[in-house]
Design a protein around this motif. Structure first.
Motif, short mmCIF file in Angstrom:
data_model
loop_
_atom_site.label_atom_id
_atom_site.label_comp_id
_atom_site.label_asym_id
_atom_site.label_seq_id
_atom_site.Cartn_x
_atom_site.Cartn_y
_atom_site.Cartn_z
N ILE A 130 -69.90 14.40 -29.22
CA ILE A 130 -70.76 13.63 -28.31
C ILE A 130 -72.18 14.17 -28.50
N PHE A 131 -73.03 13.32 -29.07
CA PHE A 131 -74.33 13.80 -29.53
C PHE A 131 -75.50 13.04 -28.90
N HIS A 132 -76.67 13.63 -29.00
CA HIS A 132 -77.92 12.91 -28.76
C HIS A 132 -79.03 13.57 -29.57
N ILE B 192 -70.23 4.25 -29.19
CA ILE B 192 -69.14 5.05 -29.78
C ILE B 192 -68.78 4.40 -31.11
N HIS B 193 -68.51 5.19 -32.11
CA HIS B 193 -68.04 4.60 -33.37
C HIS B 193 -67.14 5.57 -34.12
N ILE C 89 -71.06 8.80 -29.27
CA ILE C 89 -69.77 9.47 -29.53
C ILE C 89 -69.31 9.11 -30.94
N VAL C 90 -68.98 10.12 -31.73
CA VAL C 90 -68.42 9.89 -33.06
C VAL C 90 -66.95 10.31 -33.02
N CYS D 75 -67.09 14.57 -38.76
CA CYS D 75 -67.77 14.22 -37.50
C CYS D 75 -69.23 14.67 -37.56
N PHE D 76 -70.13 13.73 -37.74
CA PHE D 76 -71.55 14.06 -37.78
C PHE D 76 -72.33 12.78 -37.52
N MET D 77 -73.63 12.89 -37.37
CA MET D 77 -74.48 11.72 -37.19
C MET D 77 -75.22 11.48 -38.50
#
Ligand SMILES: [Zn+2]
Ligand SMILES: [Zn+2]
Length: 271
Positions: free
Chosen positions: A220-222, A176-177, A207-208, A184-186
């Motif tokens: 919450i990504f993958h 998480i960060h 988790i971002v 909110c993105f990766m």
């Protein structure tokens, strides 16, 4: 008896709707990876009929024929099974074990991050937990020693994280960060960081927390599995860099995650 027959038809059609709702939920992760939806729905029906084979059911013989080669594994067993092939011949997304997160954990993380956030510095944490009843449960939030900027966060003394996990026989389920001021993105760096979690555990999540992003304060990504995983595996670039493929081809919101209000968790702050 006529009455009995009509009752059993009603039961049958109710079961149809219950089963289709259930099945659509299981297949939800694949929908988000841009698979041909029509194809998936056809497979759904076939899997249902396979499951129901033990009870006599008026299925058209022609349909029955087409359904035979399709495995019911997605419905019968949510574990990663033999991959199906989608229309383009690429293996489709796998199915995942559910992953439970304590509802209050993200709030607690933001609280622990607030000093950094106020200084526009990122904060990161590791989500540790275990597998119980065929579902992963995050039961510990570990805040490692770290070095951060307003757009990056690097863990230090990683052996301390392993030590804490080992003591409780927990393993890393994700991370998480914060994005203190960004949306909110990766980022590309986040994607590469997450790759190392997801190759260890396909269910791993990122988790971002983006408190300034009013539209999407957290995500919450993958990586899309397998195609996003393949893009990052092949990419040798480091630091912030663009990928040829669009973001929604590479990563997506997780649909195997449940916010669990009853799940207890511990916080270990190693800073
Ligand atoms: Zn990030
Ligand atoms: Zn890359």
């Amino acid at each position: 008896m006529a009455v009995k027959d009509s009752v059993s038809k009603v039961v049958d059609s109710t079961m149809d709707s219950i089963l289709s709702v259930f099945n659509v939920r299981w297949l939800h992760p694949t929908e988000e990876c841009d698979l041909p939806l029509k194809n998936e729905i056809e497979n759904d029906n076939s899997q249902l009929d396979n499951i129901r084979q033990p009870s006599p059911h008026p299925v058209l013989p022609q349909v029955e024929q087409e359904l035979l080669p399709i495995s019911p594994s997605v419905v019968a067993d949510p574990q990663p099974g033999p991959s199906k092939l989608s229309q383009d011949g690429m293996p489709s997304s796998r199915s995942f074990h559910d992953l439970h997160i304590p509802v209050k954990m993200m709030e607690e993380f933001l609280r622990l991050a607030q000093d950094n956030t106020a200084k526009d510095l990122e904060t990161c944490g590791v989500l540790a937990g275990s597998l119980r009843n065929r579902a992963f449960h995050v039961t510990m939030l570990i805040i490692p020693k770290q070095e951060s900027t307003s757009y990056s966060c690097q863990t230090l003394n990683e052996e301390e994280i392993f030590e804490v996990q080992d003591m409780r026989s927990l393993f890393p389920l994700g991370w998480i960060h914060t994005h203190p001021t960004q949306t909110c993105f990766m980022s590309s760096v986040d994607l590469h960081t997450h790759y190392s979690y997801q190759v260890m555990l396909p269910e791993a999540i990122a988790i971002v927390m983006a408190p300034m992003d009013t539209d999407s304060p957290y995500g919450i990504f993958h990586l899309c599995d397998p195609r996003g995983v393949a893009v990052i595996r092949k990419c040798d670039l480091r630091g912030f860099h663009p990928h040829e493929e669009p973001d929604d081809f590479i990563y997506e919101p997780c649909s195997h995650v449940h916010m669990n209000p009853d799940l207890e968790f511990d916080v270990v702050d190693l800073r």
